[in-house]
Every structure is written in C-alpha cells, then in structure tokens.
Design a protein around this motif. Structure first.
Motif, PDB file in Angstrom:
ATOM      1  N   SER A  98      -3.828   0.236  13.028  1.00 46.12           N
ATOM      2  CA  SER A  98      -4.125   0.794  14.284  1.00 46.12           C
ATOM      3  C   SER A  98      -4.266   2.376  13.864  1.00 46.12           C
ATOM      4  N   LYS A  99      -5.169   2.895  14.727  1.00 43.90           N
ATOM      5  CA  LYS A  99      -5.551   4.449  14.631  1.00 43.90           C
ATOM      6  C   LYS A  99      -4.605   5.344  14.631  1.00 43.90           C
ATOM      7  N   SER A 100      -3.606   4.851  15.373  1.00 45.77           N
ATOM      8  CA  SER A 100      -2.443   5.906  15.597  1.00 45.77           C
ATOM      9  C   SER A 100      -1.173   5.518  14.691  1.00 45.77           C
ATOM     10  N   SER A 101      -1.329   4.760  13.755  1.00 44.06           N
ATOM     11  CA  SER A 101      -0.315   4.554  12.579  1.00 44.06           C
ATOM     12  C   SER A 101      -0.294   5.408  11.655  1.00 44.06           C
ATOM     13  N   PRO A 102       0.915   5.264  11.140  1.00 43.25           N
ATOM     14  CA  PRO A 102       1.228   6.472  10.052  1.00 43.25           C
ATOM     15  C   PRO A 102       0.451   6.162   8.777  1.00 43.25           C
ATOM     16  N   VAL A 103       0.267   4.812   8.577  1.00 43.76           N
ATOM     17  CA  VAL A 103      -0.674   4.609   7.235  1.00 43.76           C
ATOM     18  C   VAL A 103      -2.368   5.263   7.635  1.00 43.76           C
ATOM     19  N   ALA A 104      -2.694   5.311   8.984  1.00 45.37           N
ATOM     20  CA  ALA A 104      -3.840   5.850   9.199  1.00 45.37           C
ATOM     21  C   ALA A 104      -3.695   7.566   9.117  1.00 45.37           C
TER      22      ALA A 104
ATOM     23  N   MET B 173       0.780  -1.164   0.043  1.00 36.96           N
ATOM     24  CA  MET B 173       0.014   0.010  -0.058  1.00 36.96           C
ATOM     25  C   MET B 173       0.873   1.032  -0.084  1.00 36.96           C
ATOM     26  N   THR B 174       0.570   2.086  -1.107  1.00 31.93           N
ATOM     27  CA  THR B 174       1.408   3.365  -0.995  1.00 31.93           C
ATOM     28  C   THR B 174       0.589   4.510  -0.810  1.00 31.93           C
ATOM     29  N   THR B 175       0.900   5.274   0.134  1.00 40.38           N
ATOM     30  CA  THR B 175       0.236   6.541   0.466  1.00 40.38           C
ATOM     31  C   THR B 175       1.156   7.807   0.343  1.00 40.38           C
ATOM     32  N   ILE B 176       0.455   8.933   0.452  1.00 43.91           N
ATOM     33  CA  ILE B 176       1.352   9.964   0.438  1.00 43.91           C
ATOM     34  C   ILE B 176       1.503  10.548   2.060  1.00 43.91           C
ATOM     35  N   SER B 177       2.670  10.787   2.115  1.00 46.57           N
ATOM     36  CA  SER B 177       3.176  10.917   3.743  1.00 46.57           C
ATOM     37  C   SER B 177       2.579  12.083   4.225  1.00 46.57           C
ATOM     38  N   HIS B 178       2.022  11.885   5.587  1.00 46.54           N
ATOM     39  CA  HIS B 178       1.351  13.164   6.222  1.00 46.54           C
ATOM     40  C   HIS B 178       2.476  13.798   6.797  1.00 46.54           C
ATOM     41  N   GLU B 179       3.854  13.669   6.748  1.00 41.97           N
ATOM     42  CA  GLU B 179       4.910  14.294   7.337  1.00 41.97           C
ATOM     43  C   GLU B 179       5.651  15.114   6.377  1.00 41.97           C
ATOM     44  N   ASP B 180       5.721  14.816   4.958  1.00 44.90           N
ATOM     45  CA  ASP B 180       6.546  15.401   4.114  1.00 44.90           C
ATOM     46  C   ASP B 180       6.034  15.384   2.562  1.00 44.90           C
ATOM     47  N   GLY B 181       4.981  14.670   2.630  1.00 42.74           N
ATOM     48  CA  GLY B 181       4.415  14.554   0.922  1.00 42.74           C
ATOM     49  C   GLY B 181       5.087  13.553   0.109  1.00 42.74           C
ATOM     50  N   SER B 182       6.053  12.913   0.772  1.00 46.74           N
ATOM     51  CA  SER B 182       6.698  11.897  -0.175  1.00 46.74           C
ATOM     52  C   SER B 182       5.736  10.548  -0.245  1.00 46.74           C
ATOM     53  N   LEU B 183       6.114   9.585  -1.203  1.00 42.36           N
ATOM     54  CA  LEU B 183       5.504   8.347  -1.282  1.00 42.36           C
ATOM     55  C   LEU B 183       6.006   7.454  -0.179  1.00 42.36           C
TER      56      LEU B 183
ATOM     57  N   ASP C  55      -1.638   9.069   7.140  1.00 38.47           N
ATOM     58  CA  ASP C  55      -1.442   9.472   5.700  1.00 38.47           C
ATOM     59  C   ASP C  55      -2.894   9.583   5.195  1.00 38.47           C
ATOM     60  N   ILE C  56      -3.820   8.468   5.354  1.00 34.31           N
ATOM     61  CA  ILE C  56      -4.969   8.531   4.438  1.00 34.31           C
ATOM     62  C   ILE C  56      -5.823   9.656   5.106  1.00 34.31           C
ATOM     63  N   GLN C  57      -5.780  10.031   6.330  1.00 33.14           N
ATOM     64  CA  GLN C  57      -6.737  11.020   6.962  1.00 33.14           C
ATOM     65  C   GLN C  57      -6.158  12.168   6.108  1.00 33.14           C
ATOM     66  N   GLN C  58      -4.928  12.647   6.018  1.00 35.25           N
ATOM     67  CA  GLN C  58      -4.478  13.698   5.398  1.00 35.25           C
ATOM     68  C   GLN C  58      -4.802  13.867   3.854  1.00 35.25           C
ATOM     69  N   ASP C  59      -4.595  12.610   3.039  1.00 37.70           N
ATOM     70  CA  ASP C  59      -4.587  12.805   1.643  1.00 37.70           C
ATOM     71  C   ASP C  59      -5.206  11.136   1.373  1.00 37.70           C
ATOM     72  N   GLY C  60      -6.269  10.961   1.079  1.00 40.90           N
ATOM     73  CA  GLY C  60      -6.666   9.489   0.785  1.00 40.90           C
ATOM     74  C   GLY C  60      -6.358   8.986  -0.590  1.00 40.90           C
ATOM     75  N   ASN C  61      -5.285   9.582  -1.462  1.00 40.66           N
ATOM     76  CA  ASN C  61      -4.875   9.051  -2.585  1.00 40.66           C
ATOM     77  C   ASN C  61      -4.088   8.026  -2.454  1.00 40.66           C
TER      78      ASN C  61
END
Length: 169
Positions: free
Chosen positions: A56-62, A25-35, A64-70
């Motif tokens: 997990s609710k507190s996971s980076p993937v969650a 699963m590749t998301t757009i990082s909520h931290e720096d916009g990287s893949l 990432d998706i909350q900030q940008d779901g693409n």
C-alpha cells in the motif's frame, strides 16, 4: 553484459527462492532509524536480479523505502534446508504494466479495487549481495553428519555457505 558466473549465480538464487512464498523484509524505519521487519509475499516472476512485492502506498514499508532503500530479505525453507539472505536496494514504483503482469486474484484481499486501487503500489528490490546455505535435506544425512562429528570431534558438514555479489546480484 553479465559474465557466465554472474548469470549462473542469478539463476541459482532464483531457483533457491522460487518455491519460498514469503520472506521477512527488513528496512530502516523512517520514524526512528531502527531496523523493522515484516513478512511479505514474493511475487512470482523469472528472477533477473530484482524481486517484486505489492504494498500500500501509505504503508510504513513504502515510507521506509522512500526514505532509505537499503534493505534485507530473509528467506527460509526448513523442509528443503535452504536459507537465503539478500541485501538490496528497494524502490517504490507505480507501474500499472508491471502490476498487471504480477497480479493474481488473491491480492483482492488487500486491494479490493484490483489494479485500479489507489493504494496499490509495487516494491522493487534490486539484489546487490546474497548469502545462501544449502544443507543435506534428509534427516538421515543430518543424523550421519552429527554422529560423525561426535565421533571425530569435528564440526558436522551440513552443506555449504555461498556468497555472491555484483551486478545484477
């Protein structure tokens, strides 16, 4: 209402990934916009245009998706020569009913309190586009294709690439 081709595309995509347990699963990082990619376990359910995952609710993937779901999901089954790339939109969902429907005991390793674990959440990925490649799965078929290509100077025919787009995929 889905037309016949859309229903067939949806069924075909579901069949292609049905026996593939893991995806990247590749998301757009909520931290720096990287893949950012990570392996995820696909939850088994009849495919209707949406894929489901536990997280997990507190996971980076969650986050990432909350900030940008693409996102992109990459499936590979080299043994069957099937490869699928899915573009979709993800959302974080807290649905106890859906979680109970998808739950299996192996998930206790990540969520020790089971369905009552406060960290448990679902990721729903709605597919908007998919590309898939199916090639002859036997080594003999590959060898014949490569040999033929070497003799004729043409690229080997190793199967087809298919592209589907639209609702629900």
């Amino acid at each position: 209402m889905l037309d016949h081709d859309q229903r067939e595309d949806t069924k075909r995509l579901g069949r292609l990934v049905d026996k593939i347990q893991f995806t990247m699963m590749t998301t757009i990082s909520h931290e720096d916009g990287s893949l950012r990619s990570r392996p995820m376990t696909l939850q088994k359910t009849e495919f209707d245009g949406d894929f489901w995952f536990f997280a997990s609710k507190s996971s980076p993937v969650a986050a990432d998706i909350q900030q940008d779901g693409n996102m992109n999901l990459a499936f590979a089954d080299p043994a069957s020569s099937r490869y699928v790339s899915v573009v979709g939109h993800g959302e974080v969902m807290d649905s106890r009913q859906k979680a109970a429907e998808l739950w299996n005991p192996a998930l206790l390793a990540w969520f020790p309190r089971g369905l009552d674990d406060p960290e448990l959440t679902l990721l729903k990925v709605h597919v908007t586009r998919a590309d898939f490649w199916e090639t002859p799965s036997s080594k003999v078929a590959h060898l014949i294709g490569f040999t033929k290509a070497m003799l004729t100077g043409r690229r080997p025919d190793l199967g087809g690439h298919h592209h589907v787009e639209g609702a629900p995929i």
